[in-house]
Design a protein around this motif. Structure first.
Motif, mmCIF file in Angstrom:
data_model
loop_
_atom_site.group_PDB
_atom_site.id
_atom_site.type_symbol
_atom_site.label_atom_id
_atom_site.label_comp_id
_atom_site.label_asym_id
_atom_site.label_seq_id
_atom_site.Cartn_x
_atom_site.Cartn_y
_atom_site.Cartn_z
ATOM 1 N N PRO A 1 37.025 -24.497 90.920
ATOM 2 C CA PRO A 1 36.005 -24.375 91.971
ATOM 3 C C PRO A 1 34.627 -24.800 91.459
ATOM 4 C CG PRO A 1 37.286 -22.360 91.771
ATOM 5 C CD PRO A 1 37.677 -23.239 90.627
ATOM 6 N N VAL A 2 33.819 -25.321 92.355
ATOM 7 C CA VAL A 2 32.506 -25.861 92.003
ATOM 8 C C VAL A 2 31.611 -24.840 91.282
ATOM 9 C CG1 VAL A 2 30.398 -26.884 92.948
ATOM 10 C CG2 VAL A 2 32.612 -27.574 93.827
ATOM 11 N N PRO A 3 31.558 -23.554 91.707
ATOM 12 C CA PRO A 3 30.662 -22.616 91.016
ATOM 13 C C PRO A 3 31.005 -22.387 89.540
ATOM 14 C CG PRO A 3 31.364 -21.688 93.107
ATOM 15 C CD PRO A 3 32.150 -22.935 92.888
ATOM 16 N N LEU A 4 32.223 -22.732 89.156
ATOM 17 C CA LEU A 4 32.618 -22.497 87.764
ATOM 18 C C LEU A 4 32.181 -23.594 86.810
ATOM 19 C CD1 LEU A 4 36.194 -21.017 88.187
ATOM 20 C CD2 LEU A 4 34.082 -19.810 87.687
ATOM 21 N N TYR A 5 31.717 -24.736 87.328
ATOM 22 C CA TYR A 5 31.287 -25.819 86.445
ATOM 23 C C TYR A 5 30.162 -25.384 85.508
ATOM 24 C CZ TYR A 5 34.000 -29.194 89.156
ATOM 25 O OH TYR A 5 35.008 -29.889 89.762
ATOM 26 N N ASP A 6 29.122 -24.774 86.055
ATOM 27 C CA ASP A 6 28.005 -24.315 85.224
ATOM 28 C C ASP A 6 28.457 -23.219 84.266
ATOM 29 O OD1 ASP A 6 26.242 -26.089 86.359
ATOM 30 O OD2 ASP A 6 25.534 -24.648 87.870
ATOM 31 N N TYR A 7 29.312 -22.343 84.758
ATOM 32 C CA TYR A 7 29.836 -21.267 83.917
ATOM 33 C C TYR A 7 30.564 -21.860 82.709
ATOM 34 C CZ TYR A 7 32.869 -17.433 82.445
ATOM 35 O OH TYR A 7 33.528 -16.492 81.700
ATOM 36 N N LEU A 8 31.432 -22.837 82.960
ATOM 37 C CA LEU A 8 32.191 -23.462 81.880
ATOM 38 C C LEU A 8 31.263 -24.160 80.890
ATOM 39 C CD1 LEU A 8 34.904 -24.186 80.612
ATOM 40 C CD2 LEU A 8 34.970 -26.173 82.106
ATOM 41 N N LYS B 1 28.189 -23.354 80.120
ATOM 42 C CA LYS B 1 27.513 -22.340 79.299
ATOM 43 C C LYS B 1 28.474 -21.725 78.287
ATOM 44 C CE LYS B 1 23.295 -22.343 79.946
ATOM 45 N NZ LYS B 1 22.471 -22.698 78.805
ATOM 46 N N VAL B 2 29.716 -21.509 78.695
ATOM 47 C CA VAL B 2 30.710 -20.965 77.757
ATOM 48 C C VAL B 2 30.956 -21.955 76.627
ATOM 49 C CG1 VAL B 2 33.146 -20.309 77.506
ATOM 50 C CG2 VAL B 2 31.806 -19.427 79.420
ATOM 51 N N ARG B 3 31.056 -23.241 76.967
ATOM 52 C CA ARG B 3 31.238 -24.264 75.924
ATOM 53 C C ARG B 3 30.042 -24.299 74.969
ATOM 54 N NH1 ARG B 3 33.878 -29.533 78.922
ATOM 55 N NH2 ARG B 3 35.953 -28.675 79.065
ATOM 56 N N GLU B 4 28.851 -24.187 75.527
ATOM 57 C CA GLU B 4 27.656 -24.173 74.680
ATOM 58 C C GLU B 4 27.677 -22.950 73.758
ATOM 59 O OE1 GLU B 4 22.788 -24.366 75.112
ATOM 60 O OE2 GLU B 4 24.026 -24.422 76.917
ATOM 61 N N GLY B 5 28.071 -21.809 74.296
ATOM 62 C CA GLY B 5 28.193 -20.601 73.479
ATOM 63 C C GLY B 5 29.233 -20.764 72.390
#
Length: 159
Positions: free
Chosen positions: A102-109, A111-115
């Motif tokens: 889903p589109v809202p998870l793109y930013d979440y993913l 940030k998780v990758r950056e973390g």
């Protein structure tokens, strides 16, 4: 048998002293390294085992292993399998498959990758003693950055 004991010792060091800086679960986590059941091996296998011991010592020191040493330690088929393994994703960090998300998870993913990136960098500095002007080691700095990325990912609107 000496080389087999040496390999067992190095594998125990890798498994129990955490010399691996990644956050992945490896097959070594599931291997029982307490048994000492050795077999008689042929001369060619003994030479490869000696090369494996040299390679394991470099892994314990967290050093990269040159391709020539990999070729010496592995059979041609094992080396080909090793090279092919770079085509597989070991975790969500390496995967770029976003079609079914889903589109809202793109930013979440992101940030998780950056973390995850900061966590891997922090693990490179686990033994650092040098402190910056705020009194933090490099490990503390990158660990804090990773924590901030994870917090930001969780606190995004819609979660």
């Amino acid at each position: 048998m000496v080389e087999q004991y040496a390999a067992l010792f190095e594998l125990r060091t890798i498994k129990y002293e955490g010399v691996d800086d990644s956050q992945y679960i490896h097959a070594l986590s599931y291997v029982d390294l307490d048994s000492e059941k050795f077999i008689n091996i042929e001369h060619a296998d003994l030479l490869r085992l000696c090369a494996v011991n040299v390679a394991l010592k470099r892994v314990v020191l967290q050093r990269a292993l040159p391709e020539a040493k990999m070729l010496k330690a592995l059979t041609a088929e094992q080396f080909a399998d090793y090279v092919k393994s770079f085509d597989w994703d070991m975790s969500h960090v390496e995967s770029d498959e976003r079609d079914d998300m889903p589109v809202p998870l793109y930013d979440y993913l992101d940030k998780v990758r950056e973390g995850d990136k900061y966590t891997r960098i922090a693990n490179l500095f686990k033994r650092s003693k040098k402190k910056d002007m705020q009194g933090r080691t490099a490990f503390d700095k990158y660990d804090s950055l990773a924590f901030g990325c994870y917090e930001e990912a969780v606190n995004r609107p819609g979660f």
